[in-house]
Enzyme design. Structure first.
Site, PDB file in Angstrom:
ATOM      1  N   GLY A 176       0.839  -1.206   0.000  1.00  0.00           N
ATOM      2  CA  GLY A 176       0.000   0.000   0.000  1.00  0.00           C
ATOM      3  C   GLY A 176       0.861   1.238   0.000  1.00  0.00           C
ATOM      4  CG  ASN A 177      -0.106   4.684  -1.451  1.00  0.00           C
ATOM      5  OD1 ASN A 177      -0.871   5.436  -0.868  1.00  0.00           O
ATOM      6  ND2 ASN A 177      -0.411   4.112  -2.624  1.00  0.00           N
ATOM      7  CG  HIS A 178       2.799   6.390   4.137  1.00  0.00           C
ATOM      8  ND1 HIS A 178       2.566   5.581   5.224  1.00  0.00           N
ATOM      9  CD2 HIS A 178       4.093   6.198   3.797  1.00  0.00           C
ATOM     10  CE1 HIS A 178       3.677   4.941   5.540  1.00  0.00           C
ATOM     11  NE2 HIS A 178       4.623   5.295   4.677  1.00  0.00           N
ATOM     12  CB  SER A 179      -2.725   7.910  -0.303  1.00  0.00           C
ATOM     13  OG  SER A 179      -3.959   8.547  -0.537  1.00  0.00           O
ATOM     14  CB  ALA A 202      -1.791   7.431  -3.878  1.00  0.00           C
TER      15      ALA A 202
END
Ligand code: C5P
Length: 411
Positions: free
Chosen positions: A209-212, A281
């Site tokens: 995943g990512n931090h969005s 994102a």
């Protein structure tokens, strides 16, 4: 739109008070929340029961509740209200408003209200012409109070002239107009907005995943709804959601997890939309295979094969109809403008919104700073603002970029 707005009505003593239940009904039918404050003399013209049944709320008239002896918080009522209308407003109340007197709950609430205030004067024709009354109305106007002029016609005194309270429909219209979204190209548009990260499954319990957080896209969806647009919000995994404000009804949220899922949902929705703003994102890569069971800890080193995800924005933008607009985001850590311009052209966008990653912008930040680049070579740069202010700023500029001709034709 007045839907879900909190409207406070203050009624003073006067025969026109009998018309206020109709105003309450019109407001309730439009989906507003209504509370009523009556002065003591107002209750001689209209009953608290009628007002309370129609408003579906208790009617306030005294500083203390006679049954519970609890204090009626005028400050709370003033803060609760998105709009406060005093109708009918007699000359006595108008004068006290000017002077800052507060010998009843209605006046005390007026003095502590932070919302816009309307008055609908009602009195006999000669009173309405009195220089003192006229001056009071002018003074209130100069302080920002909206005055809904009295109308001409038969008066309770048997005389005929100017002094009748404006009809409930007129009062409703004044409030409704105030809350109507400004007419811009966004009004009535159906916009697909994506927001948040995507989660690409590795096994049943792990993902890439990512931090969005989706905050920027949610702010855009809310700002669009405030401008009268209808939003299809496609939201990746996040704990955030659209706030329950008065325009939330204009936003339909579909939650998705992976990029593939987001692509499918977006494809289905986009055909019914006038355009898209893609702020999600999206993960560029996804595991080639998803392990059916949790991967066990065994070897010192394991490797994960990643394959490219579909570029949703590219897919939608390059296959769109001529009337559909397409706006993307570029989150960059270096060579921001150069990279953003490349994406603008490659993905055939109308405009791209560049935001750089630093401590006050980008993921998990409450603020942002953007550069809008359009395909005519225009560049617009914002200051650092809260994400909701950035959303408003972005839509103001996109309105000029995307709907220039529509706006010109309207004027
Ligand atoms: O190419 P890049 O990922 O930097 O482009 C960013 C823009 O493209 C954003 O608007 C993002 O939402 C969109 N995007 C997409 N699908 C991807 C990757 C990015 O729609 N797989």
């Amino acid at each position: 739109m007045i839907q879900n707005k909190n409207i406070l009505i203050g009624i003073t003593g006067g025969i026109a008070a009998y018309k206020i239940p109709l105003l309450v009904r019109l407001l309730k039918q439009a989906g507003a929340h209504v509370q009523v404050i009556c002065t003591e003399s107002a209750l001689q013209f209209v009953t608290a029961q009628t007002l309370s049944v129609l408003s579906e709320n208790k009617v306030h008239s005294e500083f203390f509740d006679p049954e519970t002896h609890l204090w009626n918080h005028h400050v709370n009522l003033g803060l609760w209200a998105d709009a406060f209308i005093i109708a009918p407003a007699g000359s006595n109340t108008l004068a006290k408003m000017v002077q800052g007197q507060c010998d009843n709950l209605l006046l005390t609430t007026y003095l502590s209200a932070r919302c816009p205030v309307w008055v609908a004067p009602a009195m006999d024709l000669d009173m309405y012409e009195q220089p003192g009354v006229k001056l009071n109305l002018e003074t209130l106007k100069s302080r920002g109070v909206h005055v809904i002029d009295a109308e001409e016609g038969p008066l309770a005194s048997g005389l005929s002239g100017k002094g009748r309270m404006a009809e409930p429909e007129t009062l409703f219209q004044a409030l409704n107009d105030y809350f109507a979204p400004p007419v811009t190209g966004w009004l009535g548009k159906k916009v697909l907005v994506t927001a948040g990260p995507t989660y690409e499954a590795i096994d049943p319990v792990r993902f890439i995943g990512n931090h969005s957080t989706g905050k920027m896209g949610i702010c855009i969806a809310e700002a669009l709804a405030n401008l009268g647009a209808h939003v299809e919000l496609v939201l990746g995994p996040t704990h955030l959601s659209v706030s329950e404000n008065r325009y939330a009804g204009n936003i339909k949220t579909t939650r998705v997890k992976s990029a593939k899922e987001m692509l499918q949902v977006c494809k289905d929705l986009f055909v019914h939309c006038d355009g898209l703003i893609m702020s999600a994102a999206v993960a560029d890569y996804t595991p080639e295979f998803v392990a059916p069971e949790k991967i066990k800890k065994s070897d010192e080193r394991i490797s994960l094969n990643l394959v490219k995800n579909p570029d949703i924005l590219f897919e939608l933008s390059t296959h769109r109809e001529q009337h559909q607009f397409s706006v993307g985001f570029a989150l960059e850590t270096q060579n921001g403008e150069e990279n953003a311009l490349q994406k603008l052209h490659k993905k055939r966008l109308d405009a791209i919104v560049l935001n750089m990653v630093n401590e006050n912008t980008g993921f998990q930040s409450e603020t942002n700073k953007i550069v809008i680049l359009d395909n005519s070579g225009k560049k617009i740069e914002s200051d650092l603002k809260s994400k909701s202010d950035i959303a408003v700023y972005l839509l103001e500029h996109l309105n000029l970029i995307l709907f220039k001709h529509e706006n010109e034709n309207r004027h």
